[in-house]
Design an enzyme around this catalytic site. Structure first.
Site, PDB file in Angstrom:
ATOM      1  N   ALA A  66       0.853  -1.191   0.000  1.00  0.00           N
ATOM      2  CA  ALA A  66       0.000   0.000   0.000  1.00  0.00           C
ATOM      3  C   ALA A  66       0.887   1.239   0.000  1.00  0.00           C
ATOM      4  CB  ALA A  66      -0.907   0.002   1.221  1.00  0.00           C
ATOM      5  N   GLY A 112      -0.543  -5.136   0.890  1.00  0.00           N
ATOM      6  CA  GLY A 112      -1.774  -5.057   0.119  1.00  0.00           C
ATOM      7  C   GLY A 112      -1.693  -5.761  -1.218  1.00  0.00           C
ATOM      8  N   GLU A 115      -2.352  -9.325  -0.445  1.00  0.00           N
ATOM      9  CA  GLU A 115      -3.774  -9.398  -0.083  1.00  0.00           C
ATOM     10  C   GLU A 115      -4.658  -9.348  -1.320  1.00  0.00           C
ATOM     11  OE1 GLU A 115      -4.230  -7.550   4.327  1.00  0.00           O
ATOM     12  OE2 GLU A 115      -3.250  -6.226   2.872  1.00  0.00           O
ATOM     13  N   GLU A 135       3.561  -5.976   7.370  1.00  0.00           N
ATOM     14  CA  GLU A 135       2.932  -4.895   8.126  1.00  0.00           C
ATOM     15  C   GLU A 135       3.400  -4.777   9.568  1.00  0.00           C
ATOM     16  OE1 GLU A 135      -0.077  -5.755   4.813  1.00  0.00           O
ATOM     17  OE2 GLU A 135       1.364  -6.883   6.026  1.00  0.00           O
TER      18      GLU A 135
END
Length: 260
Positions: A66, A112, A115, A135
């Site tokens: 991200a 992300g 994900e 993360e």
């Protein structure tokens, strides 16, 4: 439809969506998530699209994570809203799409990015791919479904280790874990995805839509996947695809599914 951060093209029943932010290693920001939502929505409604392939531009990254600069100063409420909105617009949306979605993981798939790949119906990786959920090294946890989908795919123990260590695994390890279905060279990645898409397109799109619903139901709390399967199985008997499929089988010919 034109986009700033992604590319989308449709050819021979396949819509290929490419995240096109190579200078940012295709990192996901709000604008890109919104554009991906629109591109998936358009492709899913397009009767010409039978399979969607999503990949990243360049040779380094699928999605390297991200865009941290967008949320580095968020408070508790803003952080929760960020995760909820992202899951609604993209990650849960892709997982429950009726059109099959293949992730062509062509490099780094981190945070992300992993994900997003896990939200797709299955994944194929190039041999230079690296995957992980880093993360916890930033003082946060995965917020776009990573803590839920990773254990489903690789098992609780491996997921715990990957999240806690914030480490990366290579493509061969990802295949051994069951995180990706196939590993190939970068040059052969898209051809292999397209070959598998071609096999999917030979089958009934109505039946595939029902199968996606039934398989996903097994992973939803409070939902009896067997009952969903029974319902979707029964619904198939009222479709033109079922009539064509069974007739073609009995007549010993190739089925030409009308998709209804």
């Amino acid at each position: 439809m034109s986009y700033e951060n992604i590319l989308s093209k449709t050819h021979d029943g396949i819509t290929t969506i490419t995240i096109n932010r190579p200078n940012k290693l295709n990192a996901l920001n709000k604008a890109t998530i919104n554009e991906l939502n629109q591109a998936f929505k358009v492709a899913d409604k397009d009767k010409k699209t039978k399979v969607i392939i999503i990949t990243g531009s360049g040779e380094k990254a699928f999605v390297a994570g991200a865009d941290i600069s967008e949320f580095a100063d968020f408070d508790v409420a803003e952080g929760g809203k960020l995760a909820a909105k992202g899951q609604e617009l993209l990650f849960d949306y892709v997982e429950n799409l009726s059109t099959p979605v293949i992730a062509a993981v062509n490099g780094f798939a981190l945070g992300g990015g992993l994900e997003l790949a896990m939200a797709c119906h299955f994944r194929i990786a190039s041999d230079n791919a690296k995957m992980g959920l880093p993360e916890t090294s930033l003082g946060v946890i995965p917020g776009y479904g990573g803590t839920q989908r990773l254990p489903q795919l690789v098992g609780k123990g491996r997921a715990m280790e990957m999240v806690m260590t914030a480490g990366m695994i290579d493509a061969d390890t990802a295949k051994a874990y069951g995180l990706v279905n196939h590993v190939t060279t970068q040059e052969e990645l898209m051809p292999l995805c397209e070959k598998i898409a071609g096999k999917i397109m030979r089958n009934s799109p109505v039946a595939i839509k029902g199968a996606i619903k039934a398989i996903n139901a097994n992973y939803k709390d409070g939902v009896d996947g067997f009952k969903v399967e029974i319902k979707q199985f029964g619904k198939c008997f009222g479709t033109d695809d079922f009539t064509e499929g069974t007739t073609a089988f009995l007549e010993k010919r190739k089925a030409e599914f009308p998709g209804r």
